[in-house]
Design a protein around this motif. Sequence first.
Motif, PDB file in Angstrom:
ATOM      1  N   LEU A 272       2.031   2.874  -3.893  1.00 17.66           N
ATOM      2  CA  LEU A 272       0.112   3.470  -4.132  1.00 17.66           C
ATOM      3  C   LEU A 272       0.667   4.298  -5.166  1.00 17.66           C
ATOM      4  O   LEU A 272      -0.387   4.911  -5.739  1.00 17.66           O
ATOM      5  CB  LEU A 272      -1.176   2.737  -3.681  1.00 17.66           C
ATOM      6  CG  LEU A 272      -2.293   1.429  -3.225  1.00 17.66           C
ATOM      7  CD1 LEU A 272      -2.553   1.705  -2.272  1.00 17.66           C
ATOM      8  CD2 LEU A 272      -2.207   1.383  -4.957  1.00 17.66           C
TER       9      LEU A 272
ATOM     10  N   VAL B  33      -7.563   2.778  -0.483  1.00 15.90           N
ATOM     11  CA  VAL B  33      -7.454   2.064  -1.826  1.00 15.90           C
ATOM     12  C   VAL B  33      -8.634   2.903  -2.734  1.00 15.90           C
ATOM     13  O   VAL B  33      -8.584   2.963  -3.652  1.00 15.90           O
ATOM     14  CB  VAL B  33      -7.829   0.769  -1.970  1.00 15.90           C
ATOM     15  CG1 VAL B  33      -6.533  -0.149  -1.946  1.00 15.90           C
ATOM     16  CG2 VAL B  33      -9.022   0.304  -1.514  1.00 15.90           C
TER      17      VAL B  33
ATOM     18  N   ASP C   1       0.552  -1.575  -0.168  1.00 19.02           N
ATOM     19  CA  ASP C   1       0.011  -0.053   0.233  1.00 19.02           C
ATOM     20  C   ASP C   1       0.653   1.293  -0.364  1.00 19.02           C
ATOM     21  O   ASP C   1       0.667   2.826  -0.149  1.00 19.02           O
ATOM     22  CB  ASP C   1      -1.099  -0.032   1.655  1.00 19.02           C
ATOM     23  CG  ASP C   1      -0.693   0.173   2.993  1.00 19.02           C
ATOM     24  OD1 ASP C   1      -0.888   1.170   3.226  1.00 19.02           O
ATOM     25  OD2 ASP C   1       0.245  -0.265   3.270  1.00 19.02           O
TER      26      ASP C   1
ATOM     27  N   PRO D 189      -7.197  -4.790  -1.271  1.00 21.97           N
ATOM     28  CA  PRO D 189      -6.848  -5.672  -0.091  1.00 21.97           C
ATOM     29  C   PRO D 189      -6.711  -6.844   0.244  1.00 21.97           C
ATOM     30  O   PRO D 189      -7.792  -7.405   0.291  1.00 21.97           O
ATOM     31  CB  PRO D 189      -6.943  -4.419   0.777  1.00 21.97           C
ATOM     32  CG  PRO D 189      -7.256  -3.572   0.701  1.00 21.97           C
ATOM     33  CD  PRO D 189      -8.040  -3.899  -0.685  1.00 21.97           C
TER      34      PRO D 189
END
Length: 372
Positions: A94, A125, A91, A143
Amino acid sequence: MLNRRKFLLMAFLTAITPILESCSSSNNSLAIRVLKDSIPPQLLGNFQKQFPENRPLDIKPIPQLKSLYELLEKLSQEDNQKTANLVTLGDIWLEEAIAENLIQPLDLTSVDNWRKLPSVWQRLVQRDAQGNLAPNGKIWGAPYRWGNTVIAYRADQFREAGYEPITDWKDLWREELRDRVSLLNQPREVIGFTLKKLGQSYNTSDLEQVPNLKTELATLHQQVKFYSSQAYLQPLVLEDTWVAVGWSSDILQLQTRYPDLTTVIPESGTSLWADVWVQPTGKPSLSEAMLQWINFCWEEQAATQIGLFTNASSPILLNTKTDQLPESLQQDQLRIPPQTLIEKSEFLLPLSAQTKKQYQQLWREMRTNTSR
């Protein structure tokens, strides 16, 4: 040396990876590049039973998240349909992957299990086109696994010395632990847990407004014997240090071999991380096969296997009733922490350019402090 689990995983992946590049552009084929050891072989076996035999299925493990990000960079410059439909991404990557146009949004509106994710993981997200969090933003990742930053310490040495157990970040500043601590070589983590000690957020936007932050970091530096993001646990095993701050996935793997290590999630909260499925740029929409895989990873049986057989857990399990979990997971507070600890913890979110400069400056000042 290969342990049994790694051997089974490698053997299984070899068996199910056909040389079918000429067919891999089919809408129903599936090519996945997954972080090594983040998906157990039991889960892969169950998925293979559901996946039609006439569809190409190509799943390959990649050792490091950095290598997976580099793969996305490569795929953005070529025809990625022959290489990967879905890729594991951490993450923390990202923001950059979105801003650099390495990945594209996922339309998960038709995926039933998306609604089973805890809201914190859903918000993680949902981003804008620059990679910043956006409540109404598009979904850029799915996820499937998560963990946190924890403190591990030598319980045997603490008992012999008569020291109190570690329970929170503030204990790292105890005088008796001077020169006995190893930390990650990560400014977001180290400055972040220092902010947490001071009652602030990991994602504080203006570090200059936090009283005593520089003083606390200077004092902490005196406690530290090693900074490393790869070898921070070796000194703990060799008893060169008595305490280490690290990622739960690393420490869970080590703890099975060294029972004298005790691991705690700091009671004031900690940082969280997640592994997510992302789609490389260049494909119009998610195929049926890709949606099937993502939804499968969010089914309770698959989520349970991730919790049981990897050094992390599934976010789906956080919304599962405790009495429905296997007993070993019910008793595992590292994989299934109390809800109160989850609520106190935070993902490391994108920072402004100005805040990033503040982190860099503080980190340099801390690491060059000579008053040790």
